[in-house]
Design a protein around this motif. Structure first.
Motif, PDB file in Angstrom:
ATOM      1  N   GLU A  36       0.831  -1.213   0.000  1.00  0.00           N
ATOM      2  CA  GLU A  36       0.000   0.000   0.000  1.00  0.00           C
ATOM      3  C   GLU A  36       0.859   1.254   0.000  1.00  0.00           C
ATOM      4  O   GLU A  36       0.485   2.284  -0.561  1.00  0.00           O
ATOM      5  CB  GLU A  36      -0.987  -0.032   1.178  1.00  0.00           C
ATOM      6  CG  GLU A  36      -2.003  -1.151   0.976  1.00  0.00           C
ATOM      7  CD  GLU A  36      -3.065  -1.270   2.054  1.00  0.00           C
ATOM      8  OE1 GLU A  36      -3.182  -0.366   2.898  1.00  0.00           O
ATOM      9  OE2 GLU A  36      -3.790  -2.282   2.042  1.00  0.00           O
ATOM     10  N   ILE A  40       1.512   4.167  -3.594  1.00  0.00           N
ATOM     11  CA  ILE A  40       1.517   5.641  -3.628  1.00  0.00           C
ATOM     12  C   ILE A  40       2.526   6.152  -4.652  1.00  0.00           C
ATOM     13  O   ILE A  40       2.295   7.157  -5.320  1.00  0.00           O
ATOM     14  CB  ILE A  40       1.847   6.210  -2.221  1.00  0.00           C
ATOM     15  CG1 ILE A  40       0.781   5.775  -1.215  1.00  0.00           C
ATOM     16  CG2 ILE A  40       1.994   7.725  -2.261  1.00  0.00           C
ATOM     17  CD1 ILE A  40       1.070   6.178   0.229  1.00  0.00           C
ATOM     18  N   SER A  55      -1.671  16.188   1.302  1.00  0.00           N
ATOM     19  CA  SER A  55      -2.591  15.061   1.441  1.00  0.00           C
ATOM     20  C   SER A  55      -1.863  13.729   1.175  1.00  0.00           C
ATOM     21  O   SER A  55      -2.119  12.721   1.842  1.00  0.00           O
ATOM     22  CB  SER A  55      -3.803  15.275   0.516  1.00  0.00           C
ATOM     23  OG  SER A  55      -4.018  14.190  -0.315  1.00  0.00           O
ATOM     24  N   THR A  56      -0.925  13.748   0.219  1.00  0.00           N
ATOM     25  CA  THR A  56      -0.131  12.534  -0.031  1.00  0.00           C
ATOM     26  C   THR A  56       0.772  12.231   1.166  1.00  0.00           C
ATOM     27  O   THR A  56       0.921  11.077   1.571  1.00  0.00           O
ATOM     28  CB  THR A  56       0.713  12.682  -1.313  1.00  0.00           C
ATOM     29  OG1 THR A  56      -0.157  13.026  -2.392  1.00  0.00           O
ATOM     30  CG2 THR A  56       1.454  11.401  -1.654  1.00  0.00           C
ATOM     31  N   LYS A  58       0.204  12.893   4.226  1.00  0.00           N
ATOM     32  CA  LYS A  58      -0.665  12.338   5.283  1.00  0.00           C
ATOM     33  C   LYS A  58      -0.943  10.849   4.998  1.00  0.00           C
ATOM     34  O   LYS A  58      -0.926  10.018   5.906  1.00  0.00           O
ATOM     35  CB  LYS A  58      -1.976  13.132   5.305  1.00  0.00           C
ATOM     36  CG  LYS A  58      -2.812  12.973   6.545  1.00  0.00           C
ATOM     37  CD  LYS A  58      -3.857  14.086   6.608  1.00  0.00           C
ATOM     38  CE  LYS A  58      -4.863  13.824   7.733  1.00  0.00           C
ATOM     39  NZ  LYS A  58      -5.713  12.637   7.495  1.00  0.00           N
ATOM     40  N   HIS A  59      -1.172  10.539   3.728  1.00  0.00           N
ATOM     41  CA  HIS A  59      -1.401   9.155   3.315  1.00  0.00           C
ATOM     42  C   HIS A  59      -0.153   8.307   3.600  1.00  0.00           C
ATOM     43  O   HIS A  59      -0.237   7.197   4.131  1.00  0.00           O
ATOM     44  CB  HIS A  59      -1.777   9.133   1.827  1.00  0.00           C
ATOM     45  CG  HIS A  59      -2.197   7.792   1.307  1.00  0.00           C
ATOM     46  ND1 HIS A  59      -2.487   7.567  -0.015  1.00  0.00           N
ATOM     47  CD2 HIS A  59      -2.362   6.590   1.925  1.00  0.00           C
ATOM     48  CE1 HIS A  59      -2.803   6.294  -0.185  1.00  0.00           C
ATOM     49  NE2 HIS A  59      -2.737   5.680   0.970  1.00  0.00           N
ATOM     50  N   GLU A  62       0.192   7.446   7.266  1.00  0.00           N
ATOM     51  CA  GLU A  62      -0.696   6.359   7.704  1.00  0.00           C
ATOM     52  C   GLU A  62      -0.156   4.994   7.304  1.00  0.00           C
ATOM     53  O   GLU A  62      -0.204   4.037   8.082  1.00  0.00           O
ATOM     54  CB  GLU A  62      -2.103   6.543   7.119  1.00  0.00           C
ATOM     55  CG  GLU A  62      -2.880   7.667   7.795  1.00  0.00           C
ATOM     56  CD  GLU A  62      -4.355   7.660   7.417  1.00  0.00           C
ATOM     57  OE1 GLU A  62      -4.881   6.593   7.021  1.00  0.00           O
ATOM     58  OE2 GLU A  62      -4.983   8.720   7.500  1.00  0.00           O
ATOM     59  N   GLU A  63       0.357   4.913   6.083  1.00  0.00           N
ATOM     60  CA  GLU A  63       0.871   3.614   5.627  1.00  0.00           C
ATOM     61  C   GLU A  63       2.174   3.255   6.342  1.00  0.00           C
ATOM     62  O   GLU A  63       2.412   2.084   6.656  1.00  0.00           O
ATOM     63  CB  GLU A  63       1.051   3.595   4.105  1.00  0.00           C
ATOM     64  CG  GLU A  63      -0.225   3.854   3.299  1.00  0.00           C
ATOM     65  CD  GLU A  63      -1.352   2.834   3.545  1.00  0.00           C
ATOM     66  OE1 GLU A  63      -1.103   1.793   4.177  1.00  0.00           O
ATOM     67  OE2 GLU A  63      -2.495   3.097   3.127  1.00  0.00           O
TER      68      GLU A  63
END
Lengths: 102, 102, 102, 102
Positions: A36, A40, A55-56, A58-59, A62-63
């Protein structure tokens, strides 16, 4: 780190997830979470991947969190601390890839 | 953790590896190292994977170290700390998967 | 394709590997082989990866072979043919990503 | 097989995806699709993974399709046919793992 391992142990116990958390299953889950993270970056150019929007980022955070969670739970099954393992491995790598003399 | 990130930064700089260490490449390397961990468990039964001999445990420790190294270097490119990311993600997971009431 | 599936079935049977060849284990082995393919490209630039020398191309061919072998064995456990699955999936993708009108 | 390769070439060209389809990026995408297949089996026991319901089998067929699509596109960049590569690799494996004498 010990703190995180302890929290993860309680988290899994409260949900009765231990029977599923064999090292084999945790290794599979780790590889899924890593993918995951890979996803990205899959269509980006190398340099482009250095400059991501908020926003990326932040993604990614999380991963990275998910990968760290599964790595920590897997290591914990063998009483291993990922930070110590990284330190030990760096010593081996320093021998394998010596830095060039100045 | 900050300590490990600092050491890894110096290690890569001394070997002039930074041009290769784009987030995209580090994500690929992370997935390769994760697979080396997966490989250890691929033909084992679930329960069998809980009981490994000393030499396998040593092998696991090395691969956990490699995964931790690449995860840390990748996170560092975005000023992220994997331990903090794991903490944050656990809070989200606690909402997503609430523990059953006693 | 049916031919390859038949050969792989005989190959595994002659070595008494069927007990290990659960779909779960074959999926793990597939992910490990895929990572060996990924490893070849991990430090290359995108354009650079289009132009490889003969020895790298030979290495790629071997890893493509391994991925194809595990994918075929996994699919076979569910009486699936990877070529047909790819055809079916392309039809779904054509709807999901319609080609721009000329 | 040649048929599928030709269709995939046209599909990508009609959407102007070729600039993104470097071997490096296709290898990353292949590893991501493989993980989606792995995810289906991650919490199952080995024997349990042999007996899936119809809806899971349908899901598996779609993911096998995706893996086959990316493997075929990647192989095509080097004028390789995954079926031939699998055949060649089986010959090498037969030498590496000889079948026991009856």
């Amino acid at each position: 780190m010990e703190n995180l391992q302890e929290s993860l142990r309680k988290f899994a116990a409260a949900r009765e997830w231990q029977p599923f958390h064999t090292p084999k299953n945790l290794a599979m889950a780790l590889s899924v979470e890593t993918a995951e993270l890979t996803e990205i970056f899959q269509w980006m150019e190398g340099e482009e991947s250095r400059r991501v929007d908020d926003s990326t980022r932040k993604h990614i955070a999380e991963e990275v969190g998910d990968v760290m969670i599964y790595l920590t739970m897997l290591a914990d099954k063998f009483d291993l601390n990922p930070l110590h393992c990284a330190r030990e491995k760096m010593l081996l790598n320093a021998v394998k890839y010596p830095a060039p003399k100045p």
